[in-house]
Design a protein around this motif. Structure first.
Motif, PDB file in Angstrom:
ATOM      1  N   ILE A 122     -19.198  59.698  30.800  1.00  0.00           N
ATOM      2  CA  ILE A 122     -17.995  59.185  30.132  1.00  0.00           C
ATOM      3  C   ILE A 122     -16.972  58.714  31.156  1.00  0.00           C
ATOM      4  CG2 ILE A 122     -15.985  59.858  28.743  1.00  0.00           C
ATOM      5  CD1 ILE A 122     -17.894  61.683  27.147  1.00  0.00           C
ATOM      6  N   THR A 152     -12.075  53.634  24.900  1.00  0.00           N
ATOM      7  CA  THR A 152     -11.328  54.836  24.538  1.00  0.00           C
ATOM      8  C   THR A 152     -10.285  54.486  23.485  1.00  0.00           C
ATOM      9  OG1 THR A 152      -9.710  54.465  26.314  1.00  0.00           O
ATOM     10  CG2 THR A 152     -11.657  55.783  26.860  1.00  0.00           C
ATOM     11  N   THR A 153      -9.437  55.436  23.123  1.00  0.00           N
ATOM     12  CA  THR A 153      -8.358  55.152  22.176  1.00  0.00           C
ATOM     13  C   THR A 153      -7.423  54.108  22.760  1.00  0.00           C
ATOM     14  OG1 THR A 153      -7.184  57.078  23.080  1.00  0.00           O
ATOM     15  CG2 THR A 153      -8.390  57.385  21.026  1.00  0.00           C
ATOM     16  N   THR A 189     -11.186  48.266  24.902  1.00  0.00           N
ATOM     17  CA  THR A 189     -11.297  49.510  25.646  1.00  0.00           C
ATOM     18  C   THR A 189     -12.158  50.471  24.855  1.00  0.00           C
ATOM     19  OG1 THR A 189     -10.077  51.432  26.490  1.00  0.00           O
ATOM     20  CG2 THR A 189      -9.105  50.277  24.629  1.00  0.00           C
ATOM     21  N   THR A 237     -16.392  54.791  30.874  1.00  0.00           N
ATOM     22  CA  THR A 237     -15.240  54.445  30.025  1.00  0.00           C
ATOM     23  C   THR A 237     -13.892  54.689  30.685  1.00  0.00           C
ATOM     24  OG1 THR A 237     -15.072  56.627  28.968  1.00  0.00           O
ATOM     25  CG2 THR A 237     -16.640  55.073  28.016  1.00  0.00           C
ATOM     26  N   GLY A 272      -5.979  56.701  25.800  1.00  0.00           N
ATOM     27  CA  GLY A 272      -7.111  56.730  26.718  1.00  0.00           C
ATOM     28  C   GLY A 272      -7.999  57.939  26.537  1.00  0.00           C
ATOM     29  N   SER A 273      -8.103  58.433  25.321  1.00  0.00           N
ATOM     30  CA  SER A 273      -8.851  59.662  25.064  1.00  0.00           C
ATOM     31  C   SER A 273     -10.287  59.367  24.634  1.00  0.00           C
ATOM     32  CB  SER A 273      -8.150  60.472  23.968  1.00  0.00           C
ATOM     33  OG  SER A 273      -8.940  61.570  23.565  1.00  0.00           O
ATOM     34  N   MET A 274     -11.181  60.290  24.982  1.00  0.00           N
ATOM     35  CA  MET A 274     -12.551  60.238  24.497  1.00  0.00           C
ATOM     36  C   MET A 274     -12.931  61.617  23.961  1.00  0.00           C
ATOM     37  SD  MET A 274     -15.276  58.622  23.777  1.00  0.00           S
ATOM     38  CE  MET A 274     -15.197  57.071  24.674  1.00  0.00           C
ATOM     39  N   PRO A 280     -11.721  57.314  30.955  1.00  0.00           N
ATOM     40  CA  PRO A 280     -10.680  57.839  30.058  1.00  0.00           C
ATOM     41  C   PRO A 280      -9.574  58.544  30.839  1.00  0.00           C
ATOM     42  CG  PRO A 280     -12.504  59.369  30.136  1.00  0.00           C
ATOM     43  CD  PRO A 280     -12.903  58.195  30.990  1.00  0.00           C
ATOM     44  N   ILE A 324     -10.545  63.905  28.287  1.00  0.00           N
ATOM     45  CA  ILE A 324     -11.708  64.168  27.451  1.00  0.00           C
ATOM     46  C   ILE A 324     -11.439  65.456  26.681  1.00  0.00           C
ATOM     47  CG2 ILE A 324     -14.180  64.727  27.390  1.00  0.00           C
ATOM     48  CD1 ILE A 324     -14.536  63.099  29.922  1.00  0.00           C
ATOM     49  N   PRO A 328     -13.675  55.923  19.070  1.00  0.00           N
ATOM     50  CA  PRO A 328     -14.280  56.506  20.272  1.00  0.00           C
ATOM     51  C   PRO A 328     -14.719  57.949  19.995  1.00  0.00           C
ATOM     52  CG  PRO A 328     -11.892  56.555  20.468  1.00  0.00           C
ATOM     53  CD  PRO A 328     -12.203  55.897  19.146  1.00  0.00           C
TER      54      PRO A 328
END
Length: 471
Positions: free
Chosen positions: A87, A220-221, A218, A91, A33-35, A93, A96, A61
């Motif tokens: 963000i 994000t990752t 998604t 998204t 869930g990273s951005m 996340p 971040i 992302p």
């Protein structure tokens, strides 16, 4: 011991080096869930985005604070704040990761101060993970950015253990270097789990950029290690760091949690993997599974087969320091001569390289040395393919970016299996080159006494051998 040389060139020609912010961004992509957010102009992010998309062939992302000329001069607080808020709103996340770029570092933006102001002005973000790392791209290189990002993740996210005396000895933290592919990480995960241990990788590209398709889209990752998992890394019994540039992160984790670490500078080759298996046997209390004894035997047999084709060959290798050291050391053990070695940044492992000297330079330096030394094989990332064509020698793709072939994320060079596969890949390139230049193909057999291929060549050669044996 290799001599480290820094050429006094006025500019880079066909650069080998990639920048720190890109290395940090890739490290942030190893979290679920990273951005990643690059604090700089849109172009800085666009180039990195294109590079990763072409290499992994996946949706990547990556966001930007979109600094304009005016914002750069006046300061980027509003851009950082607006980027973070947008963000989070769009998204959603879990984390971040912010990496600086050359333009904002030159201005001197205090991003840590910006983050404090954002938290004050937006209380709902008080506990939201915002991790900033300083990565000016006018110094250092890709693996340095990765190293700094992982160290900051450890410092920001890992919580000290509540009771150090009650550590879970079945848990192992793994800090993989920037030179490991998602496929390498998955191989390490399988090896460690086969000893009954539970590994936590930081970052975990094997979970986020391994090419799987999620059930739902998604932005994000789509995998990787969770922020909650990173927080509990202080409860593990051991830390394994892979690559000399991961020493800083391992020491930061040890300082914060008291967990001892073991650093493996290499995991390509027979002896390094024997050391890994021995260490896992020691900390798990279990004997090595039978399949790894078999894999070791397969590697030894591959080394025996491959040394006939690799031994004595002159190689030219250009890569990040830890990847260069890992691959070059093993191929040297196979009997190859590392005649040309070029890397991107300073590192303590460079002096250990089995070569007379190593240049901190570009692909022009690598091509020039390969030509002067009469090298038989060129090894670097995809931007070296034109040099190999001009030199008329085989080309083995190594590292990032690898955009003209599929499966870059699944290439394997660690463990017994990865080392075995590397032998076959390199040896087969050299065999194919020899066949091409000597016209030795399955359909065209060459007489070992020097005559060219002709009708009945096999029968004539057989008669010659029989006559020779009789005499």
């Amino acid at each position: 011991m290799a001599k480290v040389v820094i050429p006094k060139k006025s500019c880079a020609v066909n650069p080998l080096k990639m920048s720190q912010p890109i290395g940090a961004a890739l490290a942030f992509m190893g979290l679920r869930g990273s951005m990643p957010l690059l604090h700089g102009s849109q172009g800085c992010t666009s180039f990195g985005l294109v590079l990763f998309v072409r290499h992994f062939k996946e949706a990547i992302p990556l966001q930007t604070t979109a600094m304009s000329e005016v914002a750069t001069v006046l300061g980027g607080y509003e851009n950082v704040e607006q980027a973070v808020l947008n963000i989070i709103k769009r998204t959603k996340p879990e984390i971040i990761g912010i990496a600086s770029t050359g333009v904002t570092e030159t201005k001197g933006d205090d991003v840590n101060g910006y983050i404090q102001l954002i938290r004050q002005n937006h209380p709902e973000l008080k506990d939201f993970p915002l991790v900033y790392v300083s990565t000016p791209d006018f110094k250092d290189a890709f693996q340095d950015g990765w190293e700094k990002a992982v160290t900051r993740l450890v410092e920001e996210l890992v919580e000290p253990p509540a009771n150090a005396a009650r550590r879970d000895l079945t848990r192992v933290n793994v800090l993989p270097g920037a030179h490991l592919t998602p496929g390498d990480i998955e191989e390490l995960r399988n090896i460690i789990e086969d000893f009954g241990l539970e590994p936590t990788f930081l970052p975990d590209l094997g979970g986020s950029l391994d090419g799987h398709i999620p059930d739902d889209f998604t932005p994000t990752t789509i995998g990787g290690v969770g922020v909650d998992e990173v927080a509990t890394m202080g409860d593990a019994g051991w830390t394994i760091a892979v690559g000399a540039h991961m020493r800083a992160a391992a020491e930061a984790l040890q300082k914060k949690t008291g967990i001892p670490y073991r650093l493996f500078e290499r995991l390509c080759g027979l002896e390094p993997n024997d050391e890994l298996i021995g260490f896992l046997t020691e900390i798990s209390g279990r004997p090595a599974p039978a399949k790894y004894r078999r894999q070791r035997g397969q590697l030894v047999d591959a080394m025996l087969d491959g040394h006939f084709h690799i031994g004595g060959r002159k190689l030219a290798i250009g890569a990040e320091p830890d990847l260069l050291y890992d691959v070059a050391s093993f191929l040297h053990e196979m009997g190859a001569h590392i005649e040309a070695a070029v890397t991107t940044t300073q590192s303590p492992v460079l002096e250990k390289l089995p070569a007379e000297e190593v240049l901190i330079g570009d692909l022009e330096d690598l091509e020039t040395q390969a030509r002067e030394k009469g090298c038989d094989l060129l090894m670097t990332h995809s931007h070296g393919r034109q040099a190999a064509d001009r030199l008329k020698i085989p080309f083995h793709r190594l590292g990032i970016p690898m955009f003209d072939r599929l499966g870059a994320g699944h290439k394997l060079s660690v463990g017994y299996r990865g080392t075995r596969d590397l032998i076959f890949q390199v040896a087969n390139l050299l065999i194919a080159d020899r066949e091409e230049h000597h016209e030795v193909t399955p359909d065209k057999w060459r007489n070992p006494w020097g005559a060219g291929p002709a009708e009945g060549a096999e029968e004539e050669a057989g008669a010659a051998i029989a006559t020779s044996l009789a005499s």
